[in-house]
Design an enzyme around this catalytic site. Structure first.
Site, mmCIF file in Angstrom:
data_model
loop_
_atom_site.group_PDB
_atom_site.id
_atom_site.type_symbol
_atom_site.label_atom_id
_atom_site.label_comp_id
_atom_site.label_asym_id
_atom_site.label_seq_id
_atom_site.Cartn_x
_atom_site.Cartn_y
_atom_site.Cartn_z
ATOM 1 C CB SER A 80 -0.867 -0.002 1.259
ATOM 2 O OG SER A 80 -1.537 1.224 1.386
ATOM 3 C CE1 TYR A 97 -3.951 -2.185 5.217
ATOM 4 C CE2 TYR A 97 -3.398 0.092 4.704
ATOM 5 C CZ TYR A 97 -3.727 -1.181 4.282
ATOM 6 O OH TYR A 97 -3.811 -1.450 2.946
HETATM 7 N N1 LIG Z 1 -8.807 -0.966 -1.243
HETATM 8 C C1 LIG Z 1 -7.795 -0.111 -1.074
HETATM 9 O O1 LIG Z 1 -7.970 1.135 -1.084
HETATM 10 C C2 LIG Z 1 -6.387 -0.620 -0.924
HETATM 11 C C3 LIG Z 1 -5.328 0.313 -0.987
HETATM 12 C C4 LIG Z 1 -4.014 -0.132 -0.831
HETATM 13 C C5 LIG Z 1 -3.769 -1.485 -0.626
HETATM 14 N N2 LIG Z 1 -4.818 -2.373 -0.570
HETATM 15 C C6 LIG Z 1 -4.498 -3.783 -0.339
HETATM 16 O O2 LIG Z 1 -5.053 -4.559 -1.371
HETATM 17 C C7 LIG Z 1 -5.302 -5.872 -0.861
HETATM 18 C C8 LIG Z 1 -6.719 -6.280 -1.240
HETATM 19 O O3 LIG Z 1 -7.606 -5.436 -0.539
HETATM 20 P P1 LIG Z 1 -9.062 -5.069 -1.054
HETATM 21 O O4 LIG Z 1 -9.209 -3.614 -0.899
HETATM 22 O O5 LIG Z 1 -9.345 -5.715 -2.351
HETATM 23 O O6 LIG Z 1 -9.935 -5.710 0.135
HETATM 24 P P2 LIG Z 1 -10.980 -6.911 0.199
HETATM 25 O O7 LIG Z 1 -12.011 -6.789 -0.872
HETATM 26 O O8 LIG Z 1 -11.424 -6.998 1.606
HETATM 27 O O9 LIG Z 1 -10.065 -8.169 -0.173
HETATM 28 C C9 LIG Z 1 -9.234 -8.793 0.749
HETATM 29 C C10 LIG Z 1 -9.315 -10.283 0.508
HETATM 30 O O10 LIG Z 1 -8.385 -10.941 1.348
HETATM 31 C C11 LIG Z 1 -8.973 -12.126 1.833
HETATM 32 N N3 LIG Z 1 -8.389 -12.421 3.145
HETATM 33 C C12 LIG Z 1 -8.376 -11.630 4.233
HETATM 34 N N4 LIG Z 1 -7.776 -12.243 5.248
HETATM 35 C C13 LIG Z 1 -7.399 -13.463 4.792
HETATM 36 C C14 LIG Z 1 -6.743 -14.573 5.372
HETATM 37 N N5 LIG Z 1 -6.355 -14.574 6.661
HETATM 38 N N6 LIG Z 1 -6.521 -15.671 4.616
HETATM 39 C C15 LIG Z 1 -6.918 -15.697 3.323
HETATM 40 N N7 LIG Z 1 -7.532 -14.674 2.704
HETATM 41 C C16 LIG Z 1 -7.785 -13.575 3.445
HETATM 42 C C17 LIG Z 1 -10.481 -11.838 1.929
HETATM 43 O O11 LIG Z 1 -11.274 -12.990 1.655
HETATM 44 P P3 LIG Z 1 -11.854 -13.925 2.832
HETATM 45 O O12 LIG Z 1 -12.524 -12.993 3.795
HETATM 46 O O13 LIG Z 1 -12.774 -14.856 2.135
HETATM 47 O O14 LIG Z 1 -10.671 -14.614 3.396
HETATM 48 C C18 LIG Z 1 -10.706 -10.835 0.786
HETATM 49 O O15 LIG Z 1 -11.192 -11.461 -0.386
HETATM 50 C C19 LIG Z 1 -5.047 -5.819 0.635
HETATM 51 O O16 LIG Z 1 -3.754 -6.335 0.900
HETATM 52 C C20 LIG Z 1 -5.094 -4.333 0.938
HETATM 53 O O17 LIG Z 1 -4.337 -3.980 2.066
HETATM 54 C C21 LIG Z 1 -6.114 -1.981 -0.704
#
Ligand SMILES: NC(=O)c1ccc[n+]([C@@H]2O[C@H](COP(=O)([O-])OP(=O)(O)OC[C@H]3O[C@@H](n4cnc5c(N)ncnc54)[C@H](OP(=O)(O)O)[C@@H]3O)[C@@H](O)[C@H]2O)c1
Length: 266
Positions: free
Chosen positions: A144, A157
Protein backbone atom coordinates in the site's frame (compact mmCIF):
# COMPACT_ATOMS: atom_id res chain seq x y z
CA UNK A 1 10.95 -6.47 -23.31
CA UNK A 2 9.12 -8.32 -20.54
CA UNK A 3 8.14 -11.93 -21.11
CA UNK A 4 5.65 -11.79 -18.26
CA UNK A 5 2.08 -12.76 -19.19
CA UNK A 6 3.11 -13.02 -22.88
CA UNK A 7 1.82 -16.57 -23.08
CA UNK A 8 -0.90 -18.30 -20.99
CA UNK A 9 0.56 -18.42 -17.47
CA UNK A 10 -0.25 -20.30 -14.29
CA UNK A 11 -0.93 -17.83 -11.47
CA UNK A 12 -1.78 -18.18 -7.76
CA UNK A 13 -3.79 -15.26 -6.32
CA UNK A 14 -4.63 -14.81 -2.64
CA UNK A 15 -7.55 -12.67 -1.49
CA UNK A 16 -9.17 -13.49 -4.83
CA UNK A 17 -12.77 -13.53 -3.58
CA UNK A 18 -13.37 -9.77 -3.53
CA UNK A 19 -12.01 -6.32 -4.35
CA UNK A 20 -8.63 -5.96 -6.05
CA UNK A 21 -7.91 -9.70 -5.98
CA UNK A 22 -11.21 -10.62 -7.61
CA UNK A 23 -10.93 -7.93 -10.30
CA UNK A 24 -7.34 -8.98 -11.04
CA UNK A 25 -8.40 -12.63 -11.27
CA UNK A 26 -11.20 -11.78 -13.69
CA UNK A 27 -8.88 -9.64 -15.81
CA UNK A 28 -6.22 -12.37 -15.99
CA UNK A 29 -8.88 -14.94 -16.83
CA UNK A 30 -10.11 -12.75 -19.71
CA UNK A 31 -6.55 -12.72 -21.03
CA UNK A 32 -6.43 -16.53 -21.14
CA UNK A 33 -4.35 -17.29 -18.04
CA UNK A 34 -4.91 -20.22 -15.66
CA UNK A 35 -5.55 -19.44 -12.02
CA UNK A 36 -5.42 -20.92 -8.54
CA UNK A 37 -7.60 -18.86 -6.20
CA UNK A 38 -7.28 -18.59 -2.42
CA UNK A 39 -9.31 -16.87 0.29
CA UNK A 40 -10.99 -18.08 3.46
CA UNK A 41 -14.52 -18.17 1.98
CA UNK A 42 -15.11 -20.71 -0.77
CA UNK A 43 -18.28 -19.27 -2.38
CA UNK A 44 -16.78 -16.15 -4.00
CA UNK A 45 -13.95 -18.27 -5.40
CA UNK A 46 -16.48 -20.77 -6.81
CA UNK A 47 -18.25 -17.88 -8.54
CA UNK A 48 -15.06 -17.03 -10.45
CA UNK A 49 -14.42 -20.70 -11.22
CA UNK A 50 -17.88 -20.88 -12.83
CA UNK A 51 -16.50 -18.64 -15.63
CA UNK A 52 -14.01 -21.31 -16.68
CA UNK A 53 -14.03 -24.65 -14.86
CA UNK A 54 -10.89 -25.94 -16.59
CA UNK A 55 -8.74 -22.80 -16.12
CA UNK A 56 -9.58 -22.07 -12.47
CA UNK A 57 -8.69 -24.10 -9.39
CA UNK A 58 -10.26 -23.15 -6.08
CA UNK A 59 -7.95 -23.57 -3.07
CA UNK A 60 -9.55 -22.00 0.03
CA UNK A 61 -7.24 -21.40 2.99
CA UNK A 62 -6.48 -18.97 5.78
CA UNK A 63 -3.05 -17.56 4.89
CA UNK A 64 -2.08 -17.31 8.56
CA UNK A 65 -2.59 -21.07 9.05
CA UNK A 66 0.44 -23.11 8.04
CA UNK A 67 -1.45 -26.42 8.04
CA UNK A 68 -4.15 -25.08 5.73
CA UNK A 69 -1.49 -23.65 3.41
CA UNK A 70 0.39 -26.94 3.36
CA UNK A 71 -2.81 -28.75 2.42
CA UNK A 72 -3.31 -26.58 -0.69
CA UNK A 73 0.38 -26.65 -1.76
CA UNK A 74 -0.12 -29.41 -4.40
CA UNK A 75 -2.91 -27.36 -6.01
CA UNK A 76 -0.54 -24.49 -6.85
CA UNK A 77 0.83 -26.59 -9.72
CA UNK A 78 -2.50 -28.09 -10.77
CA UNK A 79 -2.30 -26.32 -14.17
CA UNK A 80 1.45 -26.99 -14.62
CA UNK A 81 4.55 -25.00 -13.65
CA UNK A 82 3.72 -21.98 -11.48
CA UNK A 83 4.73 -18.77 -13.30
CA UNK A 84 3.42 -16.06 -10.99
CA UNK A 85 2.19 -15.60 -7.43
CA UNK A 86 0.09 -12.57 -6.45
CA UNK A 87 -0.01 -12.23 -2.65
CA UNK A 88 -2.87 -9.79 -2.26
CA UNK A 89 -4.92 -11.01 0.75
CA UNK A 90 -4.96 -8.43 3.51
CA UNK A 91 -6.93 -6.57 6.12
CA UNK A 92 -7.15 -3.06 7.59
CA UNK A 93 -8.02 -2.39 11.22
CA UNK A 94 -7.85 1.15 12.55
CA UNK A 95 -6.69 2.04 16.04
CA UNK A 96 -8.75 4.29 18.31
CA UNK A 97 -5.92 5.60 20.46
CA UNK A 98 -8.35 6.62 23.23
CA UNK A 99 -9.01 2.92 23.73
CA UNK A 100 -5.55 1.69 22.81
CA UNK A 101 -5.31 -2.04 22.16
CA UNK A 102 -2.22 -3.82 20.90
CA UNK A 103 -4.58 -6.42 19.37
CA UNK A 104 -5.24 -3.98 16.52
CA UNK A 105 -1.51 -3.86 15.77
CA UNK A 106 -1.16 -7.64 16.08
CA UNK A 107 -4.16 -8.39 13.81
CA UNK A 108 -2.85 -6.17 11.00
CA UNK A 109 0.63 -7.64 11.26
CA UNK A 110 -0.61 -11.21 11.55
CA UNK A 111 -2.55 -11.20 8.27
CA UNK A 112 -0.66 -8.63 6.19
CA UNK A 113 2.91 -9.58 7.12
CA UNK A 114 2.96 -13.03 8.72
CA UNK A 115 0.22 -14.40 6.45
CA UNK A 116 1.97 -13.14 3.33
CA UNK A 117 5.29 -14.54 4.57
CA UNK A 118 3.67 -17.93 5.26
CA UNK A 119 2.37 -18.09 1.68
CA UNK A 120 6.00 -18.18 0.55
CA UNK A 121 6.51 -21.47 2.45
CA UNK A 122 4.54 -23.10 -0.35
CA UNK A 123 5.04 -20.64 -3.20
CA UNK A 124 8.84 -20.39 -3.25
CA UNK A 125 9.53 -24.10 -3.85
CA UNK A 126 7.07 -24.06 -6.77
CA UNK A 127 8.56 -20.87 -8.27
CA UNK A 128 12.06 -22.40 -7.93
CA UNK A 129 10.96 -25.52 -9.81
CA UNK A 130 9.75 -23.23 -12.61
CA UNK A 131 13.07 -21.33 -12.69
CA UNK A 132 14.98 -24.62 -12.74
CA UNK A 133 13.31 -25.26 -16.12
CA UNK A 134 14.54 -21.86 -17.39
CA UNK A 135 11.11 -20.22 -17.30
CA UNK A 136 10.39 -16.78 -15.78
CA UNK A 137 8.96 -16.74 -12.26
CA UNK A 138 7.41 -13.68 -10.62
CA UNK A 139 6.36 -12.93 -7.05
CA UNK A 140 3.93 -10.03 -6.66
CA UNK A 141 3.23 -8.52 -3.24
CA UNK A 142 0.31 -6.14 -2.78
CA UNK A 143 1.39 -3.56 -0.22
CA UNK A 144 0.00 0.00 0.00
CA UNK A 145 1.04 3.64 -0.28
CA UNK A 146 -0.54 4.26 3.17
CA UNK A 147 2.75 4.01 5.06
CA UNK A 148 4.48 6.75 3.02
CA UNK A 149 2.90 9.35 5.33
CA UNK A 150 2.02 8.90 9.05
CA UNK A 151 -1.79 8.97 9.06
CA UNK A 152 -3.64 8.99 12.38
CA UNK A 153 -5.38 5.70 13.29
CA UNK A 154 -3.20 3.76 10.82
CA UNK A 155 -0.57 2.70 13.37
CA UNK A 156 -1.30 -0.99 12.81
CA UNK A 157 -2.17 -0.97 9.11
CA UNK A 158 0.63 1.42 8.11
CA UNK A 159 3.20 -0.46 10.17
CA UNK A 160 2.13 -3.74 8.55
CA UNK A 161 2.43 -2.35 5.02
CA UNK A 162 5.78 -0.67 5.77
CA UNK A 163 7.02 -4.03 7.03
CA UNK A 164 5.55 -5.80 4.01
CA UNK A 165 7.24 -3.47 1.53
CA UNK A 166 10.58 -3.87 3.32
CA UNK A 167 10.07 -7.64 3.33
CA UNK A 168 9.40 -7.59 -0.44
CA UNK A 169 12.36 -5.35 -1.30
CA UNK A 170 14.70 -7.43 0.82
CA UNK A 171 13.41 -10.60 -0.84
CA UNK A 172 14.01 -8.95 -4.23
CA UNK A 173 17.67 -8.60 -3.30
CA UNK A 174 17.98 -12.19 -2.14
CA UNK A 175 16.04 -13.75 -5.00
CA UNK A 176 17.78 -11.75 -7.77
CA UNK A 177 20.53 -14.35 -8.06
CA UNK A 178 17.90 -17.02 -8.73
CA UNK A 179 16.16 -14.88 -11.37
CA UNK A 180 12.89 -14.69 -9.42
CA UNK A 181 11.38 -11.22 -9.94
CA UNK A 182 9.73 -9.51 -6.98
CA UNK A 183 7.08 -6.87 -7.77
CA UNK A 184 5.65 -4.46 -5.19
CA UNK A 185 2.16 -3.01 -5.77
CA UNK A 186 1.32 0.19 -3.83
CA UNK A 187 -2.25 1.32 -4.47
CA UNK A 188 -3.95 4.48 -3.24
CA UNK A 189 -7.68 4.33 -2.49
CA UNK A 190 -9.55 1.58 -4.35
CA UNK A 191 -13.30 1.01 -4.00
CA UNK A 192 -13.63 -2.46 -2.45
CA UNK A 193 -15.45 -4.07 0.51
CA UNK A 194 -12.43 -2.99 2.61
CA UNK A 195 -12.87 0.72 1.85
CA UNK A 196 -16.69 0.59 1.69
CA UNK A 197 -16.47 0.66 5.50
CA UNK A 198 -14.68 4.03 5.46
CA UNK A 199 -16.79 7.00 6.55
CA UNK A 200 -14.42 9.68 5.24
CA UNK A 201 -13.71 11.13 1.78
CA UNK A 202 -11.18 9.08 -0.20
CA UNK A 203 -9.29 11.30 -2.69
CA UNK A 204 -8.60 9.91 -6.17
CA UNK A 205 -10.62 6.75 -5.45
CA UNK A 206 -10.39 4.25 -8.34
CA UNK A 207 -12.54 1.19 -9.04
CA UNK A 208 -11.25 -2.32 -8.41
CA UNK A 209 -11.39 -2.93 -12.19
CA UNK A 210 -9.24 0.14 -12.81
CA UNK A 211 -6.78 -1.07 -10.15
CA UNK A 212 -6.68 -4.53 -11.73
CA UNK A 213 -5.97 -3.05 -15.19
CA UNK A 214 -3.09 -0.98 -13.80
CA UNK A 215 -1.66 -4.03 -12.03
CA UNK A 216 -1.97 -6.34 -15.04
CA UNK A 217 -0.54 -3.70 -17.43
CA UNK A 218 2.35 -2.97 -15.05
CA UNK A 219 3.13 -6.67 -14.79
CA UNK A 220 2.97 -7.17 -18.57
CA UNK A 221 5.35 -4.24 -19.04
CA UNK A 222 7.91 -5.80 -16.70
CA UNK A 223 7.53 -3.22 -13.91
CA UNK A 224 8.84 -4.01 -10.46
CA UNK A 225 7.08 -1.11 -8.75
CA UNK A 226 3.42 -0.50 -9.53
CA UNK A 227 1.97 2.53 -7.69
CA UNK A 228 -1.31 4.24 -8.59
CA UNK A 229 -3.13 6.55 -9.10
CA UNK A 230 -0.13 8.75 -9.87
CA UNK A 231 -1.62 12.04 -8.67
CA UNK A 232 -2.21 10.49 -5.26
CA UNK A 233 1.04 8.56 -4.90
CA UNK A 234 3.15 11.53 -6.07
CA UNK A 235 1.41 13.78 -3.55
CA UNK A 236 2.17 11.29 -0.79
CA UNK A 237 5.80 10.98 -1.95
CA UNK A 238 6.24 14.76 -1.88
CA UNK A 239 4.63 15.09 1.56
CA UNK A 240 6.79 12.24 2.82
CA UNK A 241 9.94 14.03 1.62
CA UNK A 242 9.24 17.14 3.76
CA UNK A 243 11.33 17.76 6.90
CA UNK A 244 10.16 15.60 9.84
CA UNK A 245 9.06 18.59 11.93
CA UNK A 246 6.68 19.72 9.16
CA UNK A 247 5.36 16.17 8.64
CA UNK A 248 4.71 15.87 12.38
CA UNK A 249 2.77 19.14 12.46
CA UNK A 250 0.74 18.24 9.37
CA UNK A 251 -0.17 14.74 10.48
CA UNK A 252 -1.09 15.89 14.01
CA UNK A 253 -3.29 18.64 12.53
CA UNK A 254 -4.96 16.12 10.19
CA UNK A 255 -5.55 13.69 13.07
CA UNK A 256 -7.06 16.48 15.21
CA UNK A 257 -9.17 17.80 12.34
CA UNK A 258 -10.76 14.48 11.48
CA UNK A 259 -11.18 13.64 15.17
CA UNK A 260 -12.27 10.07 14.70
CA UNK A 261 -11.96 9.60 10.96
CA UNK A 262 -8.79 9.97 8.95
CA UNK A 263 -8.01 9.72 5.23
CA UNK A 264 -5.94 6.59 5.17
CA UNK A 265 -5.36 4.78 1.89
CA UNK A 266 -5.72 1.07 2.56
N1 LIG B 1 -8.81 -0.97 -1.24
C1 LIG B 1 -7.79 -0.11 -1.07
O1 LIG B 1 -7.97 1.14 -1.08
C2 LIG B 1 -6.39 -0.62 -0.92
C3 LIG B 1 -5.33 0.31 -0.99
C4 LIG B 1 -4.01 -0.13 -0.83
C5 LIG B 1 -3.77 -1.49 -0.63
N2 LIG B 1 -4.82 -2.37 -0.57
C6 LIG B 1 -4.50 -3.78 -0.34
O2 LIG B 1 -5.05 -4.56 -1.37
C7 LIG B 1 -5.30 -5.87 -0.86
C8 LIG B 1 -6.72 -6.28 -1.24
O3 LIG B 1 -7.61 -5.44 -0.54
P1 LIG B 1 -9.06 -5.07 -1.05
O4 LIG B 1 -9.21 -3.61 -0.90
O5 LIG B 1 -9.34 -5.72 -2.35
O6 LIG B 1 -9.93 -5.71 0.14
P2 LIG B 1 -10.98 -6.91 0.20
O7 LIG B 1 -12.01 -6.79 -0.87
O8 LIG B 1 -11.42 -7.00 1.61
O9 LIG B 1 -10.06 -8.17 -0.17
C9 LIG B 1 -9.23 -8.79 0.75
C10 LIG B 1 -9.31 -10.28 0.51
O10 LIG B 1 -8.39 -10.94 1.35
C11 LIG B 1 -8.97 -12.13 1.83
N3 LIG B 1 -8.39 -12.42 3.14
C12 LIG B 1 -8.38 -11.63 4.23
N4 LIG B 1 -7.78 -12.24 5.25
C13 LIG B 1 -7.40 -13.46 4.79
C14 LIG B 1 -6.74 -14.57 5.37
N5 LIG B 1 -6.35 -14.57 6.66
N6 LIG B 1 -6.52 -15.67 4.62
C15 LIG B 1 -6.92 -15.70 3.32
N7 LIG B 1 -7.53 -14.67 2.70
C16 LIG B 1 -7.79 -13.57 3.45
C17 LIG B 1 -10.48 -11.84 1.93
O11 LIG B 1 -11.27 -12.99 1.65
P3 LIG B 1 -11.85 -13.93 2.83
O12 LIG B 1 -12.52 -12.99 3.79
O13 LIG B 1 -12.77 -14.86 2.13
O14 LIG B 1 -10.67 -14.61 3.40
C18 LIG B 1 -10.71 -10.84 0.79
O15 LIG B 1 -11.19 -11.46 -0.39
C19 LIG B 1 -5.05 -5.82 0.63
O16 LIG B 1 -3.75 -6.34 0.90
C20 LIG B 1 -5.09 -4.33 0.94
O17 LIG B 1 -4.34 -3.98 2.07
C21 LIG B 1 -6.11 -1.98 -0.70
Amino acid sequence: MSKRLETPSNIWITGAGSGIGEATARSLLDLGHRLVLTGRRREPLDAIQAISQDRVTVAPADITDQLQLRSIAPQLESHGDLNMVILNAGTCEYLDVRHYSSDVIANNLQINVVGTARCLDIALPALRRTRAKGQPATLVIVSSSAWWFPFGRAEGYGASKAALSYFAHSLRADLAAEGIDVVVVSPGFVKTPLTDRNDFPMPFLVTAEDAANRIVNGLAHGRREIAFPKRFTWTLRLLGALPRSIIDRMSAAMARQSDHSQDVPK
